[in-house]
Design an enzyme around this catalytic site. Structure first.
Site, PDB file in Angstrom:
ATOM      1  N   ASP A  75       1.748  -1.095  11.722  1.00  0.00           N
ATOM      2  CA  ASP A  75       0.426  -1.477  11.235  1.00  0.00           C
ATOM      3  C   ASP A  75      -0.020  -2.839  11.749  1.00  0.00           C
ATOM      4  OD1 ASP A  75       0.005   0.838   9.790  1.00  0.00           O
ATOM      5  OD2 ASP A  75       0.844   0.038   7.942  1.00  0.00           O
ATOM      6  N   LYS A  98       0.825  -1.213   0.000  1.00  0.00           N
ATOM      7  CA  LYS A  98       0.000   0.000   0.000  1.00  0.00           C
ATOM      8  C   LYS A  98       0.858   1.261   0.000  1.00  0.00           C
ATOM      9  CE  LYS A  98      -2.370   0.832   3.787  1.00  0.00           C
ATOM     10  NZ  LYS A  98      -1.899   2.145   4.351  1.00  0.00           N
ATOM     11  N   ARG A 143       3.161   6.029  -3.190  1.00  0.00           N
ATOM     12  CA  ARG A 143       4.310   6.810  -3.652  1.00  0.00           C
ATOM     13  C   ARG A 143       4.516   6.670  -5.153  1.00  0.00           C
ATOM     14  NH1 ARG A 143       4.389   5.681   1.500  1.00  0.00           N
ATOM     15  NH2 ARG A 143       5.608   6.881   3.005  1.00  0.00           N
TER      16      ARG A 143
END
Length: 485
Positions: A365, A46, A51
């Protein structure tokens, strides 16, 4: 709700039923039990996908940029309307995105914000949904390129801090105004960064804040030094270096020389290690033998903290580089790739401990997932240095504890972390997902190893980052009901 900059949110009262539920029956599907070797692929990363898309807005980018193996979850898709509002067309074909600069007219409109006056006329309005990465990185690119625009998000994102990024950009000369609550979205990027040779110091270890500043000075061709308190994911640095940009990295310091670079016509995105963590955790929690392989995974050390912590605890997790199903091991998007190999379960594992800020950021995360795995381990585990988690989609320290507690786990919330006391009897049931994809996926993963049926309320919010979550977990043996639409 408290000011996002002054302290964590109190008890999170966002409804957890906006998305459909996930239903998980405990136990591994018969054909997967004790399998000699299973292999499963996970979607593109992700962070790298964000980017790669924004690289199309940088100087030196081709008119047509192709991003292969992109993550097409909701967080990445949140960036697409904003890019279209800047005149950039993005077409998706499977996991391939084709990005065309100047292919669309730029709409000259803004959307009124309730209770706010003084909105600018004649500048694009860039909506980024609930994605903080999309908003923060976009602000950096706009401030570097001198593109005037309003950047906004949904009601939850409007309460997440933006001053982490806006303040250092202002030190570099950017003119950015808050149009709502001070320090939060919506913001109006009015003028570019222009002060060369400045040193800015970030207050937090957020990779999004550091990346936003770096993208700004890269887009502006402006030499600058960025000081940061902790090493965190460095995808922007690696990508710019792969474009030919020159960076000088020191201890808690990053220098950008301001030179030219060239964005290639094709960017390949590696598989997401944060998503690979879910089938890995499921395999370990079942503990019924066999080997699991996840190929093509980004093995950037700023992202592999989940695997490293479990390796320290005694889990059999290894990496294969070279030919391990990763196109000869060639880097993708500037990232090292390889295969994650997991053997057996958690029989030899003890409690986990996260004390170093860099390690926390390497698994930031995966904290909800690590907490539920720790609940199945003996002894007392500690996941610290995690105060930044209070400013995610939810206050993830509180929501992780509440989700795990619904299973019967003993999880205590501290100001900057979680204490997990392993060994408590866990049970299936109805558990909250809080409309937070990381919380919901952690709950569904733990549910797979418990007898009985678990309903994860709002669990289909996993589509934010992992649209194929249920399919991938079923591929390694999970018994998850068909994901409702």
């Amino acid at each position: 709700m408290l000011d996002a900059r002054s302290g964590p949110r109190k008890e999170f009262d966002r409804p957890d039923t906006d998305s459909p539920d996930l239903v998980v029956d405990g136990g591994r599907a018969g054909e997967a039990v004790g399998a000699g070797a299973l292999s499963v692929e996970v979607p593109g990363d992700k962070s790298v996908s964000h980017r790669a898309l924004l690289a199309a807005l940088l100087p030196g980018a081709p008119e047509v940029l192709t991003v292969r193996n992109a993550n097409l979850g909701g967080a990445v898709r949140a960036l697409l309307p904003a890019m279209r509002a800047l005149g950039v067309a993005v077409d998706a074909d499977g996991g391939t995105l084709t990005v065309r600069r100047g292919a669309l007219p730029v709409p000259q409109q803004v959307r009124p914000h309730p209770g706010v006056t003084g909105w600018p006329e004649g500048v694009p309005y860039l909506e980024t949904g609930g994605s903080s990465a999309a908003a923060r990185l976009l602000i950096g690119v706009l401030a570097g390129s001198g593109t005037a625009a309003v950047v906004d998000g949904d009601e939850v994102l409007r309460h997440r801090p933006m001053d982490w990024l806006v303040d250092p950009l202002a030190e570099l000369g950017a003119d950015i105004a808050y149009l709502g609550e001070d320090g939060c979205l919506p913001v109006w990027v009015k003028g570019p960064v222009f002060r060369p040779g400045r040193t800015v110091e970030l207050r937090v270890g957020s990779a999004q804040a550091r990346s936003g500043v770096l993208l700004a000075v890269a887009a502006a061709g402006l030499p600058a030094t960025v000081r940061h308190p902790v090493r965190s994911r460095d995808h922007t640095e690696r990508m710019l270096a792969s474009f030919g940009g020159v960076l000088d990295e020191g201890d808690h310091e990053l220098g950008w020389g301001g030179g030219a670079f060239t964005v290639p016509e094709v960017i390949d995105v590696p598989a997401d290690p944060s998503l690979a963590a879910y089938p890995v955790a499921a395999h370990l929690l079942w503990g019924d033998g066999g080997t699991l392989r996840v190929p093509g995974v980004c093995l950037n050390p700023t992202r592999t903290g989940f695997f490293e912590v479990l390796r320290r605890a005694g889990a059999d997790i290894a990496y294969e580089y070279g030919n391990g199903g990763t196109e000869g091991g060639r880097p993708r998007g500037g990232e090292p790739v390889g295969t994650v190999v997991v053997r057996g379960g958690l029989e030899q594992a003890g409690p986990v401990r996260v004390d170093e800020p860099w390690l926390l950021h390497a698994l930031i995360d995966e904290v909800p997932l690590l907490a539920v795995v720790a609940a199945r381990l003996p002894g007392t585990s500690w996941i610290g240095c995690a105060q930044e988690l209070r400013f995610k989609e939810t206050d993830r320290l509180t929501t992780t504890a509440r989700m795990a507690g619904a299973f019967g786990a003993r999880v205590e919330v501290a100001a900057d972390g979680l204490t997990v006391r392993g060994g408590a009897p866990l049970r299936a049931g109805v558990v909250p997902g809080f409309e937070d994809h990381r919380i919901a996926m952690a709950a569904a993963t733990l549910a797979g190893c418990l007898p009985g049926r678990t309903t994860v309320r709002g669990g289909a919010c996993h589509r934010t980052s992992f649209p194929d979550f249920a399919d991938v977990q079923r591929a390694v043996g999970a018994r998850i009901a068909k994901d409702p639409l």
